[in-house]
Design an enzyme around this catalytic site. Structure first.
Site, PDB file in Angstrom:
ATOM      1  N   HIS A  38     -28.734  21.054  51.220  1.00 21.49           N
ATOM      2  CA  HIS A  38     -30.186  20.966  51.051  1.00 21.49           C
ATOM      3  C   HIS A  38     -30.872  21.270  52.376  1.00 21.49           C
ATOM      4  O   HIS A  38     -30.448  20.798  53.426  1.00 21.49           O
ATOM      5  CB  HIS A  38     -30.565  19.552  50.586  1.00 21.49           C
ATOM      6  CG  HIS A  38     -31.974  19.455  50.122  1.00 21.49           C
ATOM      7  ND1 HIS A  38     -32.349  19.738  48.827  1.00 21.49           N
ATOM      8  CD2 HIS A  38     -33.101  19.109  50.777  1.00 21.49           C
ATOM      9  CE1 HIS A  38     -33.649  19.590  48.715  1.00 21.49           C
ATOM     10  NE2 HIS A  38     -34.136  19.203  49.881  1.00 21.49           N
ATOM     11  N   SER A  45     -36.913  10.460  49.967  1.00 24.30           N
ATOM     12  CA  SER A  45     -37.277  11.451  48.953  1.00 24.30           C
ATOM     13  C   SER A  45     -36.130  12.444  48.748  1.00 24.30           C
ATOM     14  O   SER A  45     -35.686  12.689  47.620  1.00 24.30           O
ATOM     15  CB  SER A  45     -38.550  12.175  49.418  1.00 24.30           C
ATOM     16  OG  SER A  45     -38.779  13.347  48.692  1.00 24.30           O
ATOM     17  N   ARG A  90     -47.950  11.026  48.080  1.00 22.01           N
ATOM     18  CA  ARG A  90     -47.883  11.286  49.534  1.00 22.01           C
ATOM     19  C   ARG A  90     -48.621  12.566  49.887  1.00 22.01           C
ATOM     20  O   ARG A  90     -49.260  12.664  50.929  1.00 22.01           O
ATOM     21  CB  ARG A  90     -46.419  11.395  49.969  1.00 22.01           C
ATOM     22  CG  ARG A  90     -45.699  10.059  50.006  1.00 22.01           C
ATOM     23  CD  ARG A  90     -44.202  10.264  50.137  1.00 22.01           C
ATOM     24  NE  ARG A  90     -43.855  11.027  51.312  1.00 22.01           N
ATOM     25  CZ  ARG A  90     -42.769  11.814  51.399  1.00 22.01           C
ATOM     26  NH1 ARG A  90     -41.945  11.922  50.383  1.00 22.01           N
ATOM     27  NH2 ARG A  90     -42.524  12.472  52.511  1.00 22.01           N
ATOM     28  N   ASP A 102     -39.372   9.665  42.798  1.00 24.07           N
ATOM     29  CA  ASP A 102     -39.730  10.578  43.898  1.00 24.07           C
ATOM     30  C   ASP A 102     -40.840  11.510  43.457  1.00 24.07           C
ATOM     31  O   ASP A 102     -41.743  11.818  44.233  1.00 24.07           O
ATOM     32  CB  ASP A 102     -38.515  11.391  44.363  1.00 24.07           C
ATOM     33  CG  ASP A 102     -38.934  12.393  45.433  1.00 24.07           C
ATOM     34  OD1 ASP A 102     -39.481  11.948  46.452  1.00 24.07           O
ATOM     35  OD2 ASP A 102     -38.758  13.606  45.229  1.00 24.07           O
ATOM     36  N   LYS A 108     -32.808  12.303  45.540  1.00 22.91           N
ATOM     37  CA  LYS A 108     -32.496  13.428  44.643  1.00 22.91           C
ATOM     38  C   LYS A 108     -31.058  13.895  44.839  1.00 22.91           C
ATOM     39  O   LYS A 108     -30.373  14.245  43.886  1.00 22.91           O
ATOM     40  CB  LYS A 108     -33.466  14.592  44.916  1.00 22.91           C
ATOM     41  CG  LYS A 108     -34.865  14.300  44.390  1.00 22.91           C
ATOM     42  CD  LYS A 108     -35.828  15.411  44.707  1.00 22.91           C
ATOM     43  CE  LYS A 108     -36.132  15.505  46.176  1.00 22.91           C
ATOM     44  NZ  LYS A 108     -37.497  15.846  46.543  1.00 22.91           N
TER      45      LYS A 108
HETATM   46  N1  URA Z   1     -38.617  17.659  50.692  1.00 23.11           N
HETATM   47  C1  URA Z   1     -38.569  16.622  49.816  1.00 23.11           C
HETATM   48  O1  URA Z   1     -37.920  16.705  48.780  1.00 23.11           O
HETATM   49  N2  URA Z   1     -39.260  15.495  50.128  1.00 23.11           N
HETATM   50  C2  URA Z   1     -39.954  15.361  51.264  1.00 23.11           C
HETATM   51  O2  URA Z   1     -40.525  14.314  51.483  1.00 23.11           O
HETATM   52  C3  URA Z   1     -40.003  16.449  52.162  1.00 23.11           C
HETATM   53  C4  URA Z   1     -39.309  17.596  51.852  1.00 23.11           C
END
Ligand code: URA
Length: 429
Positions: free
Chosen positions: A77, A178, A163, A156, A182
């Site tokens: 990621h 966050s 946010r 999230d 995931k």
């Molecule tokens: N990518 C995400 O999935 N969450 C964040 O807070 C920032 C980048």
């Protein structure tokens, strides 16, 4: 809880779980959640609190069970940047070494692009596979890629949207929870994170990116999923293309050994780490050599064709890029002086691409997959007066003209060769 965090105290795992549960059920209102997020933004969280928040968010939905797929599944990621198409090259590359890849990716938001939008520029390519179909493809083809589903870390989704409109994105514990919620819900056995630092990244300072990387690595490891991170440069766009179909073409060029140096280097480096994480007997040097062979033999390209075909896309585009959409309006930006390119602002390039329609201003906006920018000069290149700096692909003459004006401000040219920031800053494990 809001008052406790406002006053700099530590929240217990039970309190954090209550916050997520009650926010999901509607018992905690948006304004209360927003106040708590701001208190976390200002006061921070320690690793234990961040881990509790991550786990509570991961548990808010399903966890994909990949245990019946043989082999070590490594997920990768990136925290996001401009021109970052590494995943599109890495997925088939790593899969062609026999390492299964089950990748969940996101769409672009703001000035950054997203892998899912990019892949959708391949005619017919579907990213909305069911979890069952996704697992079937990983088992039979060796790799599959889907967008986030409603069932995966829904907390999230809600918190991220909040946010985004309350100036609480750039916080280490909030970004870490966050992303890692995931990743943990995605079910991989190991995780590799590419944490970007620089003008085009969420973390503008390298030290903050290292802190974010350390926090995410700690959360992954504490949760029983071995996690590594590399902090890499996002002070210039990665590669030469920005825009969905243009980025797919460039990712394909990596698999043909024809990509720009920075992009090829980063793919080789991240791919080598992924292979060593999945195949313990292989060291970094051997993994790099294996990657070179997979590219030279054409195996990585063949795997990409199979992945595309299995997801309904036209696999012929790998050898025939003219099947990908490219906007008709084209203009070339010329340099108004000679010298060396010292900086190409990723923020300005990303925003210009977005203004052409390559990205969204807000969730739900339509994306034009055919528009974008090709950088003909990058930081460190020498340039003559009147030489091309970039080519712009737009949908209409006026949008393309506006983009010319804004892109001109992305290029900085000086009399001396510049010193550049290194592509790989630091590894964290
Ligand atoms: N990518 C995400 O999935 N969450 C964040 O807070 C920032 C980048």
């Amino acid at each position: 809880m809001i008052a406790k965090k406002r006053d700099g105290q530590r929240l217990t795992p039970e309190e954090i779980q209550f916050f997520i549960d009650s926010y999901m059920s509607g018992e905690t209102a948006d304004y209360q959640a927003a106040a708590l997020l701001m208190a976390i933004y200002l006061r921070g969280m320690d690793d234990g609190e961040t881990q509790a928040l991550t786990l509570a968010m991961a548990r808010s939905g399903q966890r994909v069970d990949l245990s019946d797929i043989p082999g070590v599944k490594v997920d990768k990621h990136s925290t996001g940047g401009v021109g970052d198409k590494t995943s599109i090259a890495l997925i088939p590359l790593v899969a062609s070494a026999g390492v299964p890849v089950a990748k969940m990716s996101g769409r672009g938001l703001g000035h950054t692009g997203g892998t899912i939008d990019k892949l959708e520029s391949i005619p017919g390519f579907r990213t909305d596979l069911s979890v069952e179909q996704f697992k079937h493809n990983v088992r039979t083809v060796g790799a599959a890629i889907i967008g986030q589903t409603e069932e995966l870390a829904p907390a999230d989704k809600m918190l991220y949207a909040l946010r985004d409109v309350t100036a609480t994105i750039e916080s280490v514990p909030l970004i870490a929870s966050s992303i890692m919620s995931k990743k943990l819900a995605g079910g991989a056995d190991k995780i590799l994170l590419d944490v970007k630092w620089g003008e085009g990244a969420f973390m503008k300072r390298a030290e903050d990116a290292v802190q974010l990387a350390k926090t995410m690595v700690a959360v992954g490891n504490l949760s029983g999923v071995p996690t590594r991170a590399v902090v890499t440069d996002m002070n210039a766009p990665l590669g030469r293309t920005v825009g969905n179909s243009l980025e797919v073409m460039e990712a394909i060029s990596v698999l043909k050994g024809q990509a720009p140096e920075d992009l090829s280097l980063l793919v080789r480096y991240l791919g080598s780490i992924m292979l060593t994480m999945a195949m313990e007997a292989v060291d970094l040097e051997a993994a790099g050599a294996l990657i070179d062979r997979l590219i030279q033999s054409g195996k990585a390209c063949e795997t990409l064709e199979r992945v595309i075909a299995a997801q309904g896309g036209r696999a012929e585009c790998v050898n025939n890029p003219s099947l990908l959409p490219v906007a008709r309006e084209q203009r070339t930006l010329l340099s108004d002086k000679a010298g060396w390119v010292s900086r190409v602002s990723p923020m300005c390039v990303g925003r210009t691409a977005m203004s052409l329609g390559a990205g969204r201003r807000k969730k739900g906006d339509n994306v034009d997959l055919s528009v974008g920018i090709v950088l003909l000069k990058k930081p460190g290149d020498a340039v003559e007066r009147g030489e091309p700096l970039a080519r712009i692909y737009g949908a209409t003459p006026s949008a393309t003209e506006d983009a010319m004006e804004s892109l001109a401000t992305a290029f900085f040219i000086q009399d001396e060769p510049p010193s550049l920031t290194p592509l790989i800053y630091q590894e964290v494990q």
